[in-house]
Scaffold this motif. Structure first.
Motif, short mmCIF file in Angstrom:
data_model
loop_
_atom_site.label_atom_id
_atom_site.label_comp_id
_atom_site.label_asym_id
_atom_site.label_seq_id
_atom_site.Cartn_x
_atom_site.Cartn_y
_atom_site.Cartn_z
N PHE A 44 79.21 5.18 25.90
CA PHE A 44 78.15 3.97 25.07
C PHE A 44 76.87 4.78 24.99
CE2 PHE A 44 75.12 0.97 25.56
CZ PHE A 44 75.48 -0.08 24.40
N ALA A 45 76.40 5.48 25.67
CA ALA A 45 75.06 6.02 25.51
C ALA A 45 74.94 7.11 24.42
CB ALA A 45 74.43 6.70 26.73
N SER A 46 75.93 7.77 24.09
CA SER A 46 76.00 8.96 23.18
C SER A 46 76.29 8.29 21.77
CB SER A 46 76.95 9.86 23.35
OG SER A 46 78.35 9.57 23.57
N ILE A 47 76.96 7.17 21.82
CA ILE A 47 77.32 6.49 20.50
C ILE A 47 76.01 5.66 20.12
CG2 ILE A 47 78.79 4.69 19.62
CD1 ILE A 47 81.07 5.55 21.53
N LEU A 48 75.41 4.75 20.85
CA LEU A 48 74.54 4.38 20.50
C LEU A 48 73.32 5.12 20.08
CD1 LEU A 48 72.85 1.57 20.43
CD2 LEU A 48 72.26 2.07 23.03
N ASN A 49 73.12 6.56 20.67
CA ASN A 49 72.38 7.36 20.17
C ASN A 49 72.59 7.89 18.67
OD1 ASN A 49 69.97 9.73 20.72
ND2 ASN A 49 71.95 10.57 20.05
N MET A 50 73.74 8.10 18.71
CA MET A 50 74.12 8.66 17.22
C MET A 50 73.92 7.38 16.18
SD MET A 50 75.31 10.73 15.10
CE MET A 50 75.76 12.07 16.10
N PHE A 72 69.48 16.37 20.36
CA PHE A 72 68.35 15.62 20.90
C PHE A 72 68.84 14.81 22.16
CE2 PHE A 72 67.07 10.89 20.92
CZ PHE A 72 66.02 11.01 21.65
N PHE A 73 70.20 14.29 21.92
CA PHE A 73 70.53 13.49 23.10
C PHE A 73 70.83 14.34 24.26
CE2 PHE A 73 74.10 11.57 25.26
CZ PHE A 73 73.70 10.28 25.71
N CYS A 97 58.33 12.82 16.20
CA CYS A 97 58.31 11.56 17.07
C CYS A 97 59.28 11.08 17.90
CB CYS A 97 57.62 10.31 16.18
SG CYS A 97 56.15 10.54 15.54
N VAL A 98 60.63 11.69 17.27
CA VAL A 98 62.05 11.32 18.03
C VAL A 98 62.66 12.34 18.59
CG1 VAL A 98 64.22 10.22 17.68
CG2 VAL A 98 62.12 9.16 16.33
N PHE A 99 63.06 13.32 17.70
CA PHE A 99 63.81 14.33 18.16
C PHE A 99 63.15 15.45 18.97
CE2 PHE A 99 66.75 13.86 14.20
CZ PHE A 99 67.38 12.92 14.77
N ASN A 100 62.14 15.28 18.96
CA ASN A 100 61.23 16.39 19.72
C ASN A 100 60.54 15.75 21.07
OD1 ASN A 100 60.86 19.24 18.76
ND2 ASN A 100 60.88 17.75 16.93
N ILE A 101 61.11 14.76 21.49
CA ILE A 101 60.38 14.01 22.68
C ILE A 101 60.97 14.89 23.77
CG2 ILE A 101 60.96 12.08 24.46
CD1 ILE A 101 61.42 10.36 21.89
#
Length: 541
Positions: free
Chosen positions: A119-125, A87-88, A23-27
């Motif tokens: 910011f985006a990569s940190i929030l994703n992690m 994923f990111f 549901c998440v990593f395979n978007i």
């Protein structure tokens, strides 16, 4: 996701973690599937609906192999953190972690890696990596006695296998046809594809028996005519991440080559790279092997054209302002720029390419009266922090994009930022030519420039580079190749400039031509030289 509201059995944990991955990593995978469905009319909707179920059952089966007490938590914590990064990269940049990208990742230095932190990569992690990892760590998993647990695991795996089998029974032909028409789908499956690629890399580089090193061109000899008594001096500028479609020389409608326009450079059209990432392209372009038969293990176990030039008595120096020469320059004099070496040009994390001009000045001041090749490996247009590649005074195209999460910039801002890097590289090249002109009393001088690979800037949703070559867009493989020759160099080395201008206009070159073209330019005779691949041989004499 996992909670502590109740104890979890091993099988329940397995199913939940597999569901999370689906549901998440395979978007990004389902985005690719969606595009495939749009290209294929009359697709059975039930077949489409089975795809997430098929993946869920398959991952549950595979994950069950690793749900062993004491292994379960550390394994899935590490796997989840890695999968979050993959994923990111796929979601935001459409980057695929195949073998080439894994190789590129392993060879990335810390300064280069920090360019991707925003910011985006940190929030994703935090949301898809650290938080799930914490929940896995805190999960209260109930283990049964060994044989009872083993029986439950076997029954669970059989159930998952049955789910896969039932779907395959009814829709095997649909899956086979859809897979053939959309071959890239498998590259987006997380975590199986990137784990397989990483395993292959580790096997090739660390587990297989090393290949015995092969020296090439030991018979090489310098046969420069030196009719006017002056040795040849060639400065080879190796670019980074420059794509030809943003070059004014190739029809681009912005003045990205303003600095070199009056210097008489040749621009070779239709030139293509060996790979789509530095870790592949750089060793490939300097190797005896062509793109079709390139093998990284063999490349690292044999001499490059730099070594053959050295065998032939040419003095070779390599100055690097990028991520290293990837083994190409290991056996000749080489210097990697210290990122703290020049307060005016370096930040401690990167240096502007002007720092290489200073190194070139030093090398020219000490140059011996012998045939010489000086290679400058520039950082060029390395992303995603394009805005850090040029000083403020070279910020000509605005508004630009002063951030690393480039997918959040407008198309105009992103293109302007990238174009500034191209224009700045053009300035570096023009300064190299100017410095060579000042050496013409002592040397026959020449400059040769080409990039290692191109770059995607949002076309078809793709950013950066590193796509598998079989599916890589033209933006990542079409590269600029430029040359400049002093009048004495062309005359002394019998180069017909009118002929070369026609060849450049005709185009049709690649990195495969570099090995023999360098040998030809420097008049090095050897059995490993292939005249048919030498760009300049057809216009010599």
């Amino acid at each position: 996701m996992l909670t502590r509201f109740k104890t979890l059995s091993v099988n329940r944990f397995t199913f939940i973690i597999a569901l999370f991955y689906v549901c998440v990593f395979n978007i990004p995978l389902f985005e690719i599937i969606k595009k495939g469905i749009e290209k294929q009319p009359d697709v059975d909707p039930i077949f489409i609906a089975t795809m997430p179920l098929f993946l869920l059952f398959a991952l549950s089966f595979v994950f069950s192999l690793f749900t062993v007490k004491y292994l379960l938590k550390p394994f899935f914590i590490v796997l989840t953190l890695l999968s979050s990064s993959v994923f990111f990269a796929a979601l935001k940049y459409n980057v695929v972690f195949d073998y080439g990208m894994i190789e590129n990742t392993f060879q990335t230095n810390s300064a280069e890696a920090l360019m991707y932190v925003n910011f985006a990569s940190i929030l994703n992690m935090l949301l898809t990596g650290l938080l799930p990892a914490y929940l896995i760590y805190k999960a209260d998993i109930q283990y049964q006695p060994f044989f009872k647990e083993l029986l439950r695991k076997i029954l669970f795996m059989l159930a998952m296998l049955a789910g896969v089998g039932i779907i395959a029974f009814f829709y095997f032909q649909d899956y086979a046809a859809f897979g053939r028409n959309n071959d890239e789908i498998k590259r987006y499956i997380v975590p199986t594809y990137f784990i397989g690629a990483a395993a292959k890399y580790l096997n090739v580089h660390y587990l297989q028996t090393p290949i015995e090193y092969e020296q090439l061109g030991l018979d090489a000899k310098n046969v420069s005519p030196n009719a006017n008594g002056k040795p040849n001096l060639l400065v080879l500028v190796v670019g980074e991440t420059a794509r030809s479609m943003n070059y004014q020389y190739y029809g681009y409608d912005k003045p990205t080559n303003a600095h070199t326009q009056g210097q008489g450079l040749l621009a070779f059209k239709e030139t293509h790279s060996c790979g789509t990432a530095t870790a592949v392209s750089l060793p490939c372009m300097f190797s005896r092997m062509g793109r079709e038969d390139y093998d990284s293990r063999r490349a690292y176990a044999q001499d490059t054209v730099i070594d053959v030039l050295n065998h032939g008595g040419i003095k070779v120096q390599w100055f690097d302002n990028d991520s290293g020469c990837k083994g190409v320059c290991d056996q000749v004099e080489n210097i990697t720029i210290d990122l703290n070496s020049d307060p005016a040009l370096c930040s401690g994390q990167y240096c502007f390419d002007q720092v290489l001009l200073n190194k070139l000045d030093e090398a020219l001041a000490k140059a011996e009266q012998k045939d010489t090749v000086i290679a400058l490996h520039i950082i060029g247009s390395h992303g995603p922090t394009y805005y850090l590649r040029y000083p403020p005074e070279h910020r000509k195209f605005t508004p630009d994009c002063p951030r690393s999460d480039i997918q959040n910039c407008s198309t105009e801002e992103l293109m302007n930022t990238y174009d500034n890097t191209i224009l700045y590289t053009d300035y570096i090249i023009s300064e190299v030519v100017n410095k060579l002109k000042q050496q013409q009393e002592k040397f026959d001088t020449a400059m040769f420039y080409l990039s290692d690979h191109g770059e995607s800037l949002g076309e078809k949703g793709m950013y950066l580079h590193g796509a598998p070559y079989s599916i890589a867009p033209i933006e990542q493989t079409s590269i600029p190749m430029l040359a400049w020759f002093s009048e004495d160099f062309s005359q002394d080395n019998q180069l017909n400039m009118a002929c070369l201008a026609k060849e450049a206009e005709k185009g049709g070159f690649s990195h495969d031509n570099l090995f023999d073209s360098l040998l030809g330019l420097m008049n090095v005779q050897t059995q490993v030289y292939q005249a048919e691949l030498d760009i300049f041989a057809r216009c010599r004499g």
